[in-house]
Design a protein around this motif. Structure first.
Motif, PDB file in Angstrom:
ATOM      1  N   GLN A  47       1.325  -1.008   0.001  1.00 28.65           N
ATOM      2  CA  GLN A  47       0.206  -0.228  -0.364  1.00 28.65           C
ATOM      3  C   GLN A  47       0.952   1.271   0.121  1.00 28.65           C
ATOM      4  OE1 GLN A  47      -3.736   0.382  -0.128  1.00 28.65           O
ATOM      5  NE2 GLN A  47      -3.360  -1.659  -1.150  1.00 28.65           N
ATOM      6  N   SER A  48       0.096   2.044  -0.543  1.00 24.17           N
ATOM      7  CA  SER A  48       0.725   3.635  -1.021  1.00 24.17           C
ATOM      8  C   SER A  48       0.866   4.263   0.680  1.00 24.17           C
ATOM      9  CB  SER A  48       0.596   4.458  -2.141  1.00 24.17           C
ATOM     10  OG  SER A  48      -0.597   4.090  -1.928  1.00 24.17           O
ATOM     11  N   VAL A  49      -0.199   4.297   1.072  1.00 20.64           N
ATOM     12  CA  VAL A  49      -0.332   4.763   2.574  1.00 20.64           C
ATOM     13  C   VAL A  49      -1.291   3.590   3.103  1.00 20.64           C
ATOM     14  CG1 VAL A  49      -1.509   6.110   4.301  1.00 20.64           C
ATOM     15  CG2 VAL A  49      -0.942   6.686   1.712  1.00 20.64           C
ATOM     16  N   LEU A  50      -0.102   3.152   4.260  1.00 15.99           N
ATOM     17  CA  LEU A  50      -0.089   2.191   5.183  1.00 15.99           C
ATOM     18  C   LEU A  50      -1.219   2.533   5.952  1.00 15.99           C
ATOM     19  CD1 LEU A  50       3.465   0.536   6.175  1.00 15.99           C
ATOM     20  CD2 LEU A  50       0.901  -0.791   4.585  1.00 15.99           C
ATOM     21  N   PRO A  51      -2.235   1.299   6.839  1.00 14.96           N
ATOM     22  CA  PRO A  51      -3.060   1.834   7.565  1.00 14.96           C
ATOM     23  C   PRO A  51      -2.700   1.565   8.917  1.00 14.96           C
ATOM     24  CG  PRO A  51      -3.214  -0.836   7.096  1.00 14.96           C
ATOM     25  CD  PRO A  51      -2.101  -0.026   6.045  1.00 14.96           C
ATOM     26  N   ASN A  52      -3.377   2.070   9.584  1.00 15.40           N
ATOM     27  CA  ASN A  52      -1.899   2.810  11.389  1.00 15.40           C
ATOM     28  C   ASN A  52      -2.091   0.701  11.939  1.00 15.40           C
ATOM     29  OD1 ASN A  52      -3.384   5.131  11.009  1.00 15.40           O
ATOM     30  ND2 ASN A  52      -2.022   5.520  11.841  1.00 15.40           N
ATOM     31  N   GLU A  53      -3.075   0.073  11.886  1.00 18.57           N
ATOM     32  CA  GLU A  53      -3.495  -0.445  12.377  1.00 18.57           C
ATOM     33  C   GLU A  53      -4.231  -1.660  11.471  1.00 18.57           C
ATOM     34  OE1 GLU A  53      -5.029  -0.584  16.169  1.00 18.57           O
ATOM     35  OE2 GLU A  53      -6.903  -0.724  15.276  1.00 18.57           O
ATOM     36  N   PHE A  90      -5.106   1.437  -2.721  1.00 19.77           N
ATOM     37  CA  PHE A  90      -6.538   1.223  -1.688  1.00 19.77           C
ATOM     38  C   PHE A  90      -6.890   2.303  -0.612  1.00 19.77           C
ATOM     39  CE2 PHE A  90      -9.553  -1.120   0.651  1.00 19.77           C
ATOM     40  CZ  PHE A  90     -10.782  -1.487  -0.133  1.00 19.77           C
ATOM     41  N   VAL A  91      -6.099   1.778   0.463  1.00 18.53           N
ATOM     42  CA  VAL A  91      -6.109   2.869   1.627  1.00 18.53           C
ATOM     43  C   VAL A  91      -6.098   4.060   1.772  1.00 18.53           C
ATOM     44  CG1 VAL A  91      -4.916   2.788   3.962  1.00 18.53           C
ATOM     45  CG2 VAL A  91      -5.237   0.817   3.494  1.00 18.53           C
ATOM     46  N   LYS A  92      -4.871   4.724   0.560  1.00 19.52           N
ATOM     47  CA  LYS A  92      -4.989   6.174   0.809  1.00 19.52           C
ATOM     48  C   LYS A  92      -6.085   6.669  -0.224  1.00 19.52           C
ATOM     49  CE  LYS A  92      -2.691   9.014  -3.127  1.00 19.52           C
ATOM     50  NZ  LYS A  92      -1.995   9.112  -4.265  1.00 19.52           N
ATOM     51  N   ASP A  93      -6.868   5.936  -0.698  1.00 13.85           N
ATOM     52  CA  ASP A  93      -8.267   6.514  -1.919  1.00 13.85           C
ATOM     53  C   ASP A  93      -9.295   6.901  -0.574  1.00 13.85           C
ATOM     54  OD1 ASP A  93      -7.045   6.429  -4.191  1.00 13.85           O
ATOM     55  OD2 ASP A  93      -7.948   4.173  -5.076  1.00 13.85           O
ATOM     56  N   HIS A  94      -9.470   5.489   0.146  1.00 19.53           N
ATOM     57  CA  HIS A  94     -10.364   5.795   1.426  1.00 19.53           C
ATOM     58  C   HIS A  94     -10.287   6.581   2.423  1.00 19.53           C
ATOM     59  CE1 HIS A  94     -13.179   2.063   0.878  1.00 19.53           C
ATOM     60  NE2 HIS A  94     -12.036   1.390   0.398  1.00 19.53           N
ATOM     61  N   LEU A  95      -9.089   7.344   2.592  1.00 22.42           N
ATOM     62  CA  LEU A  95      -8.819   7.853   3.896  1.00 22.42           C
ATOM     63  C   LEU A  95      -8.616   9.266   2.860  1.00 22.42           C
ATOM     64  CD1 LEU A  95      -5.258   6.502   5.066  1.00 22.42           C
ATOM     65  CD2 LEU A  95      -8.039   6.369   5.781  1.00 22.42           C
ATOM     66  N   THR A  96      -8.189   9.457   1.787  1.00 28.04           N
ATOM     67  CA  THR A  96      -8.360  10.761   0.970  1.00 28.04           C
ATOM     68  C   THR A  96      -9.917  11.082   0.975  1.00 28.04           C
ATOM     69  OG1 THR A  96      -7.119  10.296  -0.359  1.00 28.04           O
ATOM     70  CG2 THR A  96      -7.869  12.187  -0.552  1.00 28.04           C
ATOM     71  N   TYR A  97     -10.581  10.147   0.830  1.00 28.87           N
ATOM     72  CA  TYR A  97     -12.214  10.578   0.616  1.00 28.87           C
ATOM     73  C   TYR A  97     -12.875  10.462   1.802  1.00 28.87           C
ATOM     74  CZ  TYR A  97     -10.703  11.074  -4.555  1.00 28.87           C
ATOM     75  OH  TYR A  97      -9.786  11.162  -5.009  1.00 28.87           O
TER      76      TYR A  97
END
Length: 265
Positions: free
Chosen positions: A30-36, A104-111
């Motif tokens: 992932q380009s942006v990791l979840p925190n956990e 995937f994670v980046k998109d969910h967090l961005t929006y």
């Protein structure tokens, strides 16, 4: 890029470590990791535990395994237990048979936006290439990849999210394998309904209660791409009971339930 919310990535699993391994490998890319990452394990056998322990040794974020005994399909219960343990503000929910696009994670967090939840679609990986993807641990797909269905859903143009519409009512396209929401909103409606029996409806019934408290939806289209690994459908023997519960939730505008996440907080 705006300041992204902190997030817990939560995924249910049950006795399919081959699929879970590909999911975990896609998290590592992932380009942006979840925190956990929290694995909500509905009673899997030892092989799944061993796989998770192997990944835990070098995983870049906490990888948490929440398990309870196998007593039939209890997905709402194990998901409530997992989200009760989540430490972060935003919950990204995927299924244990999903391979995620690198953003995937980046998109969910961005929006992510207060007052909203997000839901995305999925590309289907067909049965005829399962042996190949498991053997070679394939986690990258695109429009031209072999053995996939719904190719239009592989197209990645996230700027088009600037034109996404608000869903004031629950969409029939909602899929629990690809959605996200604020943990505080989830707790307000008391999480997943453990009175639901067997497969199906748990995600959409919970989302209906979010709508009933004034939370709206936005669909991730051309973003938040997810690839679903083929498997045989689960038994739908109790689906009529679950449909009746969801219908009552919708018609009576029910906002909370008696048997939900409150048992584990």
């Amino acid at each position: 890029m705006k300041n992204l919310p902190t997030c817990s990535l939560v995924t249910p699993t049950y006795n399919w470590p081959q699929a879970l391994e590909l999911l975990l490998l896609s998290i590592l890319k992932q380009s942006v990791l979840p925190n956990e990452v929290i694995i909500a394990d509905d009673g899997s056998r030892e092989e799944t535990r061993q796989l998770i322990e192997k990944f835990q040794k070098n995983f870049p974020v906490p990888l948490i395994h929440i398990w309870h005994e196998d007593n039939g399909n209890q997905k709402p219960k194990i998901m409530n237990k997992a989200i009760a343990k989540a430490k972060y503000d935003y919950i990204v929910e995927i299924d244990g048979d999903i391979i995620m696009h690198k953003d995937f994670v980046k998109d969910h967090l961005t929006y992510a936006q207060k007052g909203f939840y997000l839901f995305g679609s999925r590309v289907n990986i067909q049965a005829n290439i399962l042996d190949k993807i498991f053997k070679n641990k394939i986690i990258h797909f695109n429009y031209f990849s072999e053995g996939i269905k719904k190719r239009g859903r592989t197209l990645y143009f996230p700027f088009l999210m600037n034109f996404s519409k608000t869903h004031h009512e629950r969409s029939e396209k909602l899929r629990g394998c690809n959605m996200s929401f604020w943990r505080e909103d989830f707790i307000k409606v008391n999480g997943f309904n453990e009175n639901l029996v067997g497969w199906g409806i748990d995600d959409s019934e919970m989302i209906q209660r979010l709508h009933n408290i004034g939370i709206h939806g936005k669909r991730l289209k051309f973003a938040g791409l997810a690839y679903h690994i083929y498997h045989k459908e689960q038994s739908k023997s109790h689906i009529e009971i679950n449909n009746l519960i969801e219908k009552e939730t919708t018609e009576k505008k029910i906002t909370t339930i008696d048997k939900g996440i409150n048992q584990y907080l």
